[in-house]
Enzyme design. Sequence first.
Site, PDB file in Angstrom:
ATOM      1  CD  GLU A 119      -3.639  -6.588   3.193  1.00 19.46           C
ATOM      2  OE1 GLU A 119      -2.409  -6.470   2.992  1.00 19.46           O
ATOM      3  OE2 GLU A 119      -4.280  -5.816   3.927  1.00 19.46           O
ATOM      4  CD  GLU A 132      -3.160  -1.126   1.979  1.00 21.60           C
ATOM      5  OE1 GLU A 132      -3.183  -0.253   2.870  1.00 21.60           O
ATOM      6  OE2 GLU A 132      -4.075  -1.963   1.811  1.00 21.60           O
TER       7      GLU A 132
END
EC number: 3.2.1.45
Length: 536
Positions: A379, A274
């Site tokens: 994820e 991220e």
Amino acid sequence: MEFSSPSREECPKPSGRVSIMAGSLTGLLLLQAVSWASGARPCIPKSFGYSSVVCVCNATYCDSFDPPTFPALGTFSRYESTRSGRRMELSMGTIQANHTGTGLLLTLQPEQKFQKVKGFGGAMTDAAALNILALSPPAQNLLLKSYFSEEGIGYNIIRVPMASCDFSIRTYTYADTPDDFQLHNFSLPEEDTKLKIPLIHRALQLAQRPVSLLASPWTSPTWLKTNGAVNGKGSLKGQPGDIYHQTWARYFVKFLDAYAEHKLQFWAVTAENEPSAGLLSGYPFQCLGFTPEHQRDFIARDLGPTLANSTHHNVRLLMLDDQRLLLPHWAKVVLTDPEAAKYVHGIAVHWYLDFLAPAKATLGETHRLFPNTMLFASEACVGSKFWEQSVRLGSWDRGMQYSHSIITNLLYHVVGWTDWNLALNPEGGPNWVRNFVDSPIIVDITKDTFYKQPMFYHLGHFSKFIPEGSQRVGLVASQKNDLDAVALMHPDGSAVVVVLNRSSKDVPLTIKDPAVGFLETISPGYSIHTYLWRRQ
């Protein structure tokens, strides 16, 4: 296909577990129930007041399955899970020569070939490892078998955080000595050597299939960062190509070296977990900010060449590892630069903002622009949003969210789907910033027990029956409907179709395979099925 809204959570009605034939199948096709064979054990159900049940496991008992059954030519296997409590229960049916049904027809189009599948799995975080190892050794073994063995759901992907993340109980990196630009003091802590690495080895020993490891970093050492902290808004000091970026790139190689010393090789690394998180002021846990341009130049000048010139040059590099909302823009920035693109094997995506980012406009458009760069879902978890309860033991809705996401991703060229924590405690942790979430397996150490949630079985409807190398093929519906469905071919040419019904209505259904005939069946409300059959 039309997608229906997920159902409102309701308490389940108890269901009998003797036969798996639904009453509504009468008149369509009597699917022959298959008794639990020697290797298979039924679920011990327990309700916590949500829409379905968990299956209870302890040191002496856990539900299990036989290896996937491909029956004789002319017959098919059907695995069924339902909100009322069935869990991947097997029945057999006969493939018909003629179409007698009047309902929905799903036609297999094997000549339409799409992506080949890499696989399915979850993450061995510090929290997952702590929870698993808090169980007694026999219970630990049954939990690992549930995920990785033929008796379980056959995971073949394990994501491994590089050092700490929010699902750790402390913050650390592998090189916390300030200004150690040569990384002389790089070392793996006990979280790796005593927790994650031994568990990964045990998982590999239990697995019948090759298991691929994927590594992702959350933060660099703080002395490499502009803000000097593991969290908050901050990126690497300096510019790509300088000592800060080169040191961070060599940190990846040192990590791969260290795990190789423990006899673990990685399939892939992501450039950063991220990267957009570290661009946000006040971000609460470990992060490292990159803009698309910064990631492009870091890959082109530092990470790509460093990996390519190391003994780990076969390790794949995945970019993004963030919300698909950032596509296709992020991919355009990185992959239109030939120096960066030559090092990038794939694009990893997270699911958390999918409700803001239609699959067609993000995944579909990215595949259209870069058809040779694989898409990989790295994820997902439920319970992370501020309005969501962290853990809902037995939630069927959360299972449907998983399977709906997996089918949607497969339909838009994604090659694999990775869950987040393999196991958490009843609070949804531990997590050092209390960012508690749900998990397919919840561990209650006070009872030496773990609970397998509907999410576990929804994932299993894919991971157990779609081995690496399977290829998605066309599947066309005869009319608009409320089902989600996807078809694939195994490497040996046999077929698998997964059908999810998120509505309350039973849907009579026929699957047509031009090579063998018609599978007459039904999709009950709030159910998921996997169909397997031989084509030759």
